[in-house]
Design a protein around this motif. Structure first.
Motif, short mmCIF file in Angstrom:
data_model
loop_
_atom_site.label_atom_id
_atom_site.label_comp_id
_atom_site.label_asym_id
_atom_site.label_seq_id
_atom_site.Cartn_x
_atom_site.Cartn_y
_atom_site.Cartn_z
N GLN A 161 -5.77 3.02 -13.85
CA GLN A 161 -5.96 1.89 -15.01
C GLN A 161 -4.76 1.06 -14.71
O GLN A 161 -4.59 -0.25 -14.42
CB GLN A 161 -6.36 2.22 -16.06
N ARG A 162 -3.68 1.64 -14.73
CA ARG A 162 -2.35 0.89 -14.79
C ARG A 162 -2.02 0.59 -13.46
O ARG A 162 -1.66 -0.82 -13.19
CB ARG A 162 -1.20 2.24 -15.05
N GLU A 163 -2.57 0.98 -12.26
CA GLU A 163 -2.44 0.49 -10.97
C GLU A 163 -3.07 -0.83 -11.05
O GLU A 163 -2.59 -1.73 -10.42
CB GLU A 163 -2.81 1.51 -9.71
N VAL A 164 -4.40 -0.88 -11.36
CA VAL A 164 -5.10 -1.83 -11.09
C VAL A 164 -4.61 -3.00 -11.80
O VAL A 164 -4.50 -4.38 -11.26
CB VAL A 164 -6.68 -1.67 -11.64
N THR A 202 0.95 -1.16 -0.03
CA THR A 202 0.01 -0.15 0.08
C THR A 202 0.85 1.17 -0.09
O THR A 202 0.65 2.08 -0.69
CB THR A 202 -0.69 0.06 1.17
N ALA A 203 1.88 1.23 0.68
CA ALA A 203 2.92 2.15 1.03
C ALA A 203 3.55 2.74 -0.50
O ALA A 203 3.63 3.86 -1.03
CB ALA A 203 3.74 2.19 1.85
N VAL A 204 3.81 1.63 -1.18
CA VAL A 204 4.34 1.65 -2.61
C VAL A 204 3.53 2.37 -3.56
O VAL A 204 3.85 3.13 -4.36
CB VAL A 204 4.81 0.18 -3.24
N VAL A 205 2.24 1.94 -3.52
CA VAL A 205 1.21 2.33 -4.63
C VAL A 205 0.86 3.84 -4.18
O VAL A 205 0.68 4.75 -5.06
CB VAL A 205 -0.15 1.46 -4.34
N ASN A 206 0.78 4.21 -2.89
CA ASN A 206 0.39 5.64 -2.44
C ASN A 206 1.71 6.41 -2.79
O ASN A 206 1.59 7.64 -3.18
CB ASN A 206 0.25 5.73 -0.90
N GLY A 207 2.92 6.00 -2.53
CA GLY A 207 4.24 6.65 -2.82
C GLY A 207 4.12 7.00 -4.31
O GLY A 207 4.65 8.06 -4.73
N SER A 208 4.06 5.83 -5.01
CA SER A 208 3.70 5.98 -6.56
C SER A 208 2.69 7.12 -7.03
O SER A 208 3.09 7.99 -8.00
CB SER A 208 3.60 4.73 -7.34
N ARG A 209 1.79 7.27 -6.47
CA ARG A 209 0.82 8.13 -6.68
C ARG A 209 1.25 9.43 -6.43
O ARG A 209 1.06 10.48 -7.27
CB ARG A 209 -0.64 7.69 -5.95
N SER A 210 1.99 9.71 -5.43
CA SER A 210 2.31 10.92 -4.91
C SER A 210 3.18 11.31 -6.21
O SER A 210 3.41 12.57 -6.34
CB SER A 210 3.18 10.77 -3.62
N VAL A 211 4.37 10.52 -6.54
CA VAL A 211 5.28 10.82 -7.44
C VAL A 211 4.57 11.26 -8.81
O VAL A 211 5.07 12.23 -9.38
CB VAL A 211 6.15 9.51 -7.79
N LEU A 212 3.63 10.46 -9.23
CA LEU A 212 2.84 10.85 -10.35
C LEU A 212 2.24 12.08 -10.07
O LEU A 212 2.05 12.90 -11.16
CB LEU A 212 1.93 9.72 -10.78
N ARG A 213 1.57 12.54 -9.10
CA ARG A 213 0.88 13.82 -8.86
C ARG A 213 2.01 15.10 -9.02
O ARG A 213 1.95 15.93 -9.61
CB ARG A 213 0.12 13.81 -7.54
N ARG A 214 3.11 14.78 -8.30
CA ARG A 214 4.23 15.87 -8.28
C ARG A 214 4.74 15.98 -9.71
O ARG A 214 5.14 16.81 -10.40
CB ARG A 214 5.40 15.64 -7.58
N SER A 250 -6.04 -10.40 -5.43
CA SER A 250 -7.15 -10.67 -5.53
C SER A 250 -7.80 -9.30 -5.91
O SER A 250 -7.34 -8.18 -5.32
CB SER A 250 -7.91 -11.42 -4.47
N GLU A 251 -9.15 -8.90 -6.16
CA GLU A 251 -9.85 -7.91 -6.24
C GLU A 251 -9.81 -7.21 -4.78
O GLU A 251 -9.65 -5.97 -4.61
CB GLU A 251 -11.11 -8.12 -6.74
N ALA A 252 -10.01 -8.07 -3.79
CA ALA A 252 -10.10 -7.63 -2.47
C ALA A 252 -8.83 -6.91 -1.94
O ALA A 252 -8.70 -5.83 -1.37
CB ALA A 252 -10.48 -8.82 -1.58
N GLU A 253 -7.63 -7.52 -2.31
CA GLU A 253 -6.25 -7.02 -2.01
C GLU A 253 -6.14 -5.70 -2.98
O GLU A 253 -5.43 -4.69 -2.36
CB GLU A 253 -5.14 -8.30 -2.26
N ILE A 254 -6.58 -5.64 -4.16
CA ILE A 254 -6.10 -4.52 -4.89
C ILE A 254 -6.99 -3.33 -4.26
O ILE A 254 -6.61 -2.26 -4.09
CB ILE A 254 -6.65 -4.58 -6.56
N SER A 255 -8.12 -3.70 -3.79
CA SER A 255 -9.10 -2.67 -3.29
C SER A 255 -8.30 -2.05 -2.20
O SER A 255 -8.30 -0.86 -1.93
CB SER A 255 -10.48 -3.43 -2.81
N GLU A 256 -8.06 -2.82 -1.18
CA GLU A 256 -7.08 -2.45 0.03
C GLU A 256 -5.83 -1.60 -0.44
O GLU A 256 -5.66 -0.84 0.22
CB GLU A 256 -6.83 -3.74 0.83
N ALA A 257 -5.16 -2.41 -1.29
CA ALA A 257 -3.81 -1.55 -1.60
C ALA A 257 -4.10 -0.32 -2.45
O ALA A 257 -3.34 0.76 -2.06
CB ALA A 257 -2.91 -2.49 -2.30
N ALA A 258 -5.03 -0.12 -3.24
CA ALA A 258 -5.52 1.15 -3.85
C ALA A 258 -6.24 2.15 -3.13
O ALA A 258 -6.38 3.21 -3.50
CB ALA A 258 -5.71 0.71 -5.11
#
Length: 191
Positions: free
Chosen positions: A144-147, A90-102, A157-165
């Motif tokens: 879309q790329r994240e998913v 989850t931290a990697v997904v969120n960190g990647s989002r931050s990078v993409l926003r910046r 799984s969909e549940a794990e993706i839901s939690e991570a993203a």
């Protein structure tokens, strides 16, 4: 039918990358899980995940390092060591989002320039079909790329993706469907 072809291509490409990482080897059952164990076992897989999300190996390394730093800061408060991998993902997904926003913000102020962030070695190891999939993935919107990356590379799984993203399961399903459709179109159209 088009969606099925894209799904098979994404699954084959990201599955291929996952197998290149090798299996995750758990620590001996008697030994308690340590941060060092997690780092040794999951670092490269998390770096590849981040590379697929941000397209830059150096930035991906930074994102993963920040995730491990955050886990280290909170290690004493961790109730379940098994949850640490989910925290890192989850931290990697969120960190990647931050990078993409910046990155998006920076591009609004500076003229965009094309950068091919993938190393020649990493692309040379992929077949032309796999290269086309990775290229098409990089053109998808970030969510879309994240998913797709979490589903086919991360094997979640969909549940794990839901939690991570941080999105609902329904959003995971609809986003995956739209992403596969967009990917199929991107792979069929000439550059």
């Amino acid at each position: 039918m088009l969606e099925g072809n894209a799904e098979r291509s994404v699954e084959a490409t990201l599955g291929h990358l996952r197998t290149m990482d090798g299996p995750v080897t758990p620590p001996p059952p008697a030994a308690p899980l340590t941060l060092e164990d997690l780092y040794r076992q999951h670092r490269m897989r998390l770096v590849r995940l981040a590379i697929l999300l941000v397209d830059e190996p150096a930035t991906a390394e930074d994102v993963v390092q920040e995730a491990f730093t955050g886990l280290h800061r909170n290690w004493g408060r961790l109730r379940d060591a098994a949850a640490a991998v989910g925290y890192l993902r989850t931290a990697v997904v969120n960190g990647s989002r931050s990078v993409l926003r910046r990155r998006k913000t920076a591009r609004e102020y500076v003229a965009p320039h094309a950068v091919n962030a993938r190393s020649a070695e990493s692309l040379a190891m992929l077949s032309s079909e796999h290269q086309a999939v990775v290229s098409a993935l990089s053109k998808l919107p970030p969510r879309q790329r994240e998913v797709l990356v979490l589903r086919y590379y991360g094997g979640l799984s969909e549940a794990e993706i839901s939690e991570a993203a941080g999105i609902s399961k329904g959003t995971v399903k609809s986003t995956a469907s739209r992403a596969l459709e967009a990917l199929q179109k991107a792979m069929q159209s000439p550059n």
